[in-house]
Design an enzyme around this catalytic site. Sequence first.
Site, PDB file in Angstrom:
ATOM      1  N   HIS A 165       0.837  -1.194   0.000  1.00 35.48           N
ATOM      2  CA  HIS A 165       0.000   0.000   0.000  1.00 35.48           C
ATOM      3  C   HIS A 165       0.876   1.251   0.000  1.00 35.48           C
ATOM      4  CE1 HIS A 165      -3.645   2.201   0.643  1.00 35.48           C
ATOM      5  NE2 HIS A 165      -3.015   2.925   1.537  1.00 35.48           N
ATOM      6  N   GLU A 217      -2.577 -12.615 -17.084  1.00 35.14           N
ATOM      7  CA  GLU A 217      -1.404 -12.541 -16.219  1.00 35.14           C
ATOM      8  C   GLU A 217      -0.842 -13.919 -15.895  1.00 35.14           C
ATOM      9  OE1 GLU A 217      -2.476 -10.291 -12.709  1.00 35.14           O
ATOM     10  OE2 GLU A 217      -4.449 -11.203 -12.611  1.00 35.14           O
ATOM     11  N   ASP A 256       2.432 -10.044 -12.820  1.00 36.25           N
ATOM     12  CA  ASP A 256       2.266 -11.472 -12.570  1.00 36.25           C
ATOM     13  C   ASP A 256       2.682 -12.311 -13.779  1.00 36.25           C
ATOM     14  OD1 ASP A 256       1.456 -11.871  -9.894  1.00 36.25           O
ATOM     15  OD2 ASP A 256      -0.452 -10.910 -10.360  1.00 36.25           O
ATOM     16  N   CYS A 294      -1.838  -3.267 -18.054  1.00 31.63           N
ATOM     17  CA  CYS A 294      -2.005  -2.504 -16.814  1.00 31.63           C
ATOM     18  C   CYS A 294      -0.901  -2.841 -15.806  1.00 31.63           C
ATOM     19  CB  CYS A 294      -3.378  -2.714 -16.209  1.00 31.63           C
ATOM     20  SG  CYS A 294      -3.683  -4.402 -15.690  1.00 31.63           S
TER      21      CYS A 294
END
Length: 536
Positions: free
Chosen positions: A188, A427, A451, A498
């Site tokens: 985060h 991914e 990923d 993304c």
Amino acid sequence: MSVFVGKSINKKVTIGRIHYYEKNQSSVKRETVADVEAEWQRFLAGRETASAQLQALYDKACAEVGEAEAAIFEIHMMMLEDEDYLDSIENIIKNQSMCAEYAAAVTGDNFSEMFASMDDEYMKARSVDVKDISERLVNVLSGVEGGTGDISEPVILVAEDLAPSETVQMDKTKLLGFVTRLGSANSHTAILARTMNIPAIIEVDIQKEWHGHMAILDAVKGQVVIDPDEATLNEARAVMEAEAKRQELLMTLKGKETITTSGKKINLYANIGGVSDTAAALQNDAEGIGLFRSEFLYLESSDYPSEDEQFKAYKTVAENMGGKKVIIRTLDIGADKQVDYFNLDKEENPALGYRAIRICLTRKEIFKTQLRALLRASAFGCIAIMFPMIISVDEVRQAKAILDECKKELSDTGIKFADVEVGVMIETPAAVMVSDELAKEVDFFSIGTNDLTQYTLAIDRQNPKLDCFYDAHHPAVLKLIKMTIDNGHAGGAWVGICGELGADLELTKTFVDMGIDELSVSPSAIFHIREAVRNL
Ligand code: PEP
Ligand code: MG
């Protein structure tokens, strides 16, 4: 002058004083009191203060990140009113003649243990909250200041790690950058740093003694320099000035199209982790949201966010973006993103484990709550839904069937929703290999290169020891991207990226040549990409 190295999160430089942030841990003494009635009254006054603090935090969180994330503070306020909890504290003060701090701490421990041993998942999750609230009471009663409240000038924040409940409390105007020992590129803290466009370095051997010292946080070089000498300071100032000038130049691209000289238009979208990030997306002229990591709503909450809470968050983002596309990824919990109240088992290989769509397809009620919220919000803007960690056509069909169930339920009760585009994240190598089939099922693909690189190269993206092997430019990864774009287009799906690679300027030309339709990057990278595309 001393130099400490770490892993860069947002490649910028800043100079400032260090604030060493430590979680407050008041040591509680087992002291007896003579006047138990006066002690009980002192406790009640402390409870009032704690309640006022929580109200202020609730208001702040509501304004900054939305009601769903703020709900935790509301739960804490309710706990302060709980009869059993208060009876226990009163009993210890009045019948054992103990001080209020001790009574609050012991009650906190007892209740926390009791909740932790319960079978019910909801009650189990309350264990952390009751401990949190008791710590707040002890801090108030013993006069200990909380968190970062004493910061008066902008600082470089140094901490072991920062939890979402801590970052939400911070005054963002006082933060020049972060240095932490823990955390990962997807923590985060990292996402916050990228969104705020401030430098950050993780995995640094931080030291408490740095508190108050001047430092250069150089996330370009991946180092923090404590007590820098004049020459090093001047060097850093020059880098900062050049960066500011460049930023000014980039701002002239505001309102301009992201289009190559030969006329190929790229949709340039932003990645966000929460409602408040839409501000940065808009400031940086994002043409849409290409990835809303919805799991942050769950991570920042102490319990499953309700349909209404989620609806409000998605609706706010859709409205803030004023009709531009907002792609919301359904829950991608598990692996590095753990949430206590999900009570997931500890796994040997969490990255290969029970996560994302695998949880959603097997714990259908959680999935349906989110899908209903997304559909309801779609009536207020241009929402698209994206499923993560897909490996097969069957999974997509199952997810779409559940989405249809939700649509039917809403229609039956007269609740409006719009036509939503449905897409999948590509991914896993498996998804790439069946992307010709997948393309017939969905409207779009979004390639999650973080990923995809991890699973293609068999390299744990969380393991800093493997950084030297982690090569996102590996030909295998690039071939898989090309294959995805070709198969997507052949099957009628548009294709975007993304993952972090989407913001890699060395590859912008390669992606455009491959035929990419969309790039979704952190808000601070948008102007850089637009410039690169316009120069092609
Ligand atoms: C990815 O894997 O590239 C991605 C965008 O998802 P996350 O980083 O949230 O796993
Ligand atoms: Mg991913």
